[in-house]
Enzyme design. Sequence first.
Site, PDB file in Angstrom:
ATOM      1  N   ARG A  16       0.770  -4.180  -4.043  1.00 36.88           N
ATOM      2  CA  ARG A  16       1.998  -4.733  -3.470  1.00 36.88           C
ATOM      3  C   ARG A  16       3.035  -3.637  -3.199  1.00 36.88           C
ATOM      4  NH1 ARG A  16       2.608 -10.350  -4.877  1.00 36.88           N
ATOM      5  NH2 ARG A  16       4.848 -10.138  -5.077  1.00 36.88           N
ATOM      6  N   LYS A  37       3.103  -4.364   0.034  1.00 37.59           N
ATOM      7  CA  LYS A  37       2.139  -5.281   0.647  1.00 37.59           C
ATOM      8  C   LYS A  37       2.778  -6.609   0.990  1.00 37.59           C
ATOM      9  CE  LYS A  37      -1.950  -6.564   1.957  1.00 37.59           C
ATOM     10  NZ  LYS A  37      -2.361  -6.015   3.272  1.00 37.59           N
ATOM     11  N   HIS A  91       8.077   4.351  33.326  1.00 33.83           N
ATOM     12  CA  HIS A  91       9.484   3.931  33.225  1.00 33.83           C
ATOM     13  C   HIS A  91      10.238   4.685  32.138  1.00 33.83           C
ATOM     14  CE1 HIS A  91       8.769   0.852  36.158  1.00 33.83           C
ATOM     15  NE2 HIS A  91       7.723   0.432  35.466  1.00 33.83           N
ATOM     16  N   CYS A 110       7.896  -6.011  -5.665  1.00 36.84           N
ATOM     17  CA  CYS A 110       7.761  -6.042  -7.121  1.00 36.84           C
ATOM     18  C   CYS A 110       6.631  -6.968  -7.570  1.00 36.84           C
ATOM     19  CB  CYS A 110       9.049  -6.557  -7.759  1.00 36.84           C
ATOM     20  SG  CYS A 110      10.504  -5.659  -7.251  1.00 36.84           S
ATOM     21  N   GLU A 162       1.749   4.025   9.523  1.00 42.56           N
ATOM     22  CA  GLU A 162       1.891   3.551   8.139  1.00 42.56           C
ATOM     23  C   GLU A 162       1.234   4.476   7.131  1.00 42.56           C
ATOM     24  OE1 GLU A 162       0.152  -0.501   8.608  1.00 42.56           O
ATOM     25  OE2 GLU A 162       1.750  -1.069   7.244  1.00 42.56           O
ATOM     26  N   GLU A 193      -0.700  -2.322  17.419  1.00 47.23           N
ATOM     27  CA  GLU A 193      -1.305  -2.371  16.091  1.00 47.23           C
ATOM     28  C   GLU A 193      -1.927  -1.026  15.726  1.00 47.23           C
ATOM     29  OE1 GLU A 193      -1.063  -4.122  13.645  1.00 47.23           O
ATOM     30  OE2 GLU A 193      -2.848  -3.829  12.427  1.00 47.23           O
ATOM     31  N   TRP A 238       9.780  -2.251  -6.840  1.00 39.53           N
ATOM     32  CA  TRP A 238       9.947  -1.657  -5.520  1.00 39.53           C
ATOM     33  C   TRP A 238      11.451  -1.693  -5.277  1.00 39.53           C
ATOM     34  CZ3 TRP A 238      11.330  -3.094  -0.395  1.00 39.53           C
ATOM     35  CH2 TRP A 238      10.824  -2.262   0.611  1.00 39.53           C
ATOM     36  N   LYS A 260      -0.866   1.117  12.481  1.00 41.84           N
ATOM     37  CA  LYS A 260      -1.832   1.548  11.451  1.00 41.84           C
ATOM     38  C   LYS A 260      -1.696   3.029  11.201  1.00 41.84           C
ATOM     39  CE  LYS A 260      -2.640  -1.260   9.981  1.00 41.84           C
ATOM     40  NZ  LYS A 260      -2.320  -2.619  10.224  1.00 41.84           N
ATOM     41  N   ASN A 303      11.663 -10.551  -9.819  1.00 37.47           N
ATOM     42  CA  ASN A 303      11.276 -10.204  -8.450  1.00 37.47           C
ATOM     43  C   ASN A 303      12.181 -11.018  -7.528  1.00 37.47           C
ATOM     44  OD1 ASN A 303       9.998  -9.567  -6.092  1.00 37.47           O
ATOM     45  ND2 ASN A 303       8.106 -10.695  -6.530  1.00 37.47           N
ATOM     46  N   GLY A 304      12.765 -10.362  -6.515  1.00 37.40           N
ATOM     47  CA  GLY A 304      13.657 -11.079  -5.600  1.00 37.40           C
ATOM     48  C   GLY A 304      15.016 -10.401  -5.557  1.00 37.40           C
TER      49      GLY A 304
HETATM   50  O1  M6R Z   1       2.182 -10.865   4.800  1.00 41.68           O
HETATM   51  P1  M6R Z   1       2.652 -10.781   6.229  1.00 41.68           P
HETATM   52  O2  M6R Z   1       1.528 -10.867   7.203  1.00 41.68           O
HETATM   53  O3  M6R Z   1       3.725 -11.761   6.546  1.00 41.68           O
HETATM   54  O4  M6R Z   1       3.286  -9.330   6.353  1.00 41.68           O
HETATM   55  C1  M6R Z   1       3.919  -8.911   7.513  1.00 41.68           C
HETATM   56  C2  M6R Z   1       4.045  -7.410   7.532  1.00 41.68           C
HETATM   57  O5  M6R Z   1       4.825  -6.961   6.470  1.00 41.68           O
HETATM   58  C3  M6R Z   1       2.680  -6.722   7.461  1.00 41.68           C
HETATM   59  O6  M6R Z   1       1.833  -7.161   8.470  1.00 41.68           O
HETATM   60  C4  M6R Z   1       2.831  -5.195   7.565  1.00 41.68           C
HETATM   61  O7  M6R Z   1       3.275  -4.847   8.839  1.00 41.68           O
HETATM   62  C5  M6R Z   1       1.518  -4.502   7.211  1.00 41.68           C
HETATM   63  N1  M6R Z   1       1.773  -3.446   6.294  1.00 41.68           N
HETATM   64  C6  M6R Z   1       0.820  -3.912   8.378  1.00 41.68           C
HETATM   65  O8  M6R Z   1      -0.290  -3.158   8.042  1.00 41.68           O
END
Ligand code: M6R
Length: 599
Positions: free
Chosen positions: A27, A594, A498, A2, A482, A475, A75, A479, A99-100
């Site tokens: 975000r 985000k 395995h 949020c 996502e 990673e 969100w 990517k 927010n929270g």
């Molecule tokens: O802000 P942070 O680095 O703590 O966030 C951690 C993850 O939420 C963040 O890296 C997430 O996996 C990204 N969307 C990856 O692209």
Amino acid sequence: MCGIVGYIGKRNIKRWLIDGLRELEYRGYDSAGIAVMKEGEIHAYKAVGKLVNLEEKTKGFEPEGPGAGIGHTRWATHGKPTELNAHPHMGEYSYVVHNGIIENYRQIKEELEAEGVAFLSQTDTEVIVHLFEKMTKTHEEPYAAFKATIARLEGAYAVLLMSKKAPQTIFFARKGSPMIIGKNAGGEIFFASSDAPLIGEATEVAYMEEGTVGYASPEKIYAEPDALQFVPLAGDKLTAQKGGYRFFMEKEIYEQPNVIGDTMIGRVLDEGVAFEELGGDFLEGLTRIKICACGTSYHAALTGSYLFERQAKMAVNVEIASEFRYKEPLLTDDTLFVVISQSGETADTLEALRMAKAAGLKTLAICNVDNSSIVRMADATILTRAGIEKGVASTKAFATQVMVLWMLSLFFAQKRGTINAEGARREVEAMDRVPTVLKEALTVHEKCKRLSKRYLHGHGFFFIGRDIFFPLALEGALKLKEISYLHAEGYPAGEMKHGPIALADAELFTVALMPQTLLYDKIKSNVEELSARDSTILAISPLPFDLADDFVLTHAHDHPMLEFFEMMVVEQLLAMEVSIRLGNDVDMPRNLAKSVTVE
Ligand code: M6R
């Protein structure tokens, strides 16, 4: 997660609120709303989906000031993303954005319902506004009622509340979720969850401390228990825009050569690495390292673990923060506790840090956002200096995290005497070449664009690598999944036999990271095994590989980290181009946020 904005002043309040919310879009959100107070009346609008829907709803409503307003992008956590669940939530004469998570909301709701209060939404937030209105019946001053309301809340919150009982006033509170207040010489007052909406608007900002409660009006800004500490806010609007790129993610990939340079400034010197953030005796009594992080930051942490063990000869243990916080971990005081976070607000990572501090460990944050909750809690911080990252899929933040970890491993190695002068010089020479390598890596963009059309289907992707290229494989898979919504997994190449190799067939795409400087022959035979089972192979390597169906040729380097950074860019570009071809929202992929400020 949020986003909150607030405004007190004379401008078109609706416009500022919606523009401010647009700056927070990165975000992640699924509905949005605003409330504007003017001449004693409050007008509220909400819409599901993107901000254009809210703009459509508010057509014809052009409230020039003076007045006040609050806005929110939601969100969904409690209740579906519907208009009723969108913020602001209203009582009879007040509106709130939050927010929270209010953990004791059920108890408060039951109490209020028993007293005849009707709830419209399924959210935890709505209790705040009704509780406030209840408190106004026993507290003469609206601020006293607000304070009494906040005192009842358990959980995490950043709250803005407006009430007809207090014209042109915004009440605020912050605990566990970020909130910034800004002001300028024109007497305008701004609120936002991060500084993006305030850049170019406020000249001074205060990052609210945990437990802050207060109110703002044109006459006064009041906060307790501590007065707000305003500091100048640098930067202009341009830094937060796309600058000609199609997506923020693309812009951020292209910024990497520059921001990595910033990460190194003053730290990478001729003979080694220096961190003025860490005192001379920083490592005293420490023999091991534990790193906690989530998502991409966790992958950076895993990469760091190879570097620390290899160079600084320190035992390293890496944990996903959401697991760590509930496992009753054994913590010993010879351990340096490191958290890595782009945003500095990730709830799980923050909680892990809190636990480590409570156990008396020395803590270090590697973070991109100064003044964030994590930075303020840690004993020491190394800022990654990536600049604002807006694409939900992290790119430049990851690059700078890995760079910091590489520098830190050399720093610790020097302090512990586990590397000689010649070795340190070789590392520094390689570090100095990273910006150039990142720039050269971008020349494969066209190739990735062309290749992407062959990777829009299939039953899955394996990204495989060994050593530091294993976390890079994780990673690459993250990517891709996502932003493309295709199934992708990262594996250590040696694990294929395995179990995972059972999935191999022509519709299983293997992205093989095949550096020439590290275990080339080993990974080659792992890829051969997959090829023999007919998996479609996309090899990323500086060395030709006959069995590859597709090939991205990287430059020859003499240091694994240089190969790492080049292959990282290939993975980022490939994921982005696949996502674009699939017509997805690259910067704001579905279901993701985000900044993950809830558990
Ligand atoms: O802000 P942070 O680095 O703590 O966030 C951690 C993850 O939420 C963040 O890296 C997430 O996996 C990204 N969307 C990856 O692209």
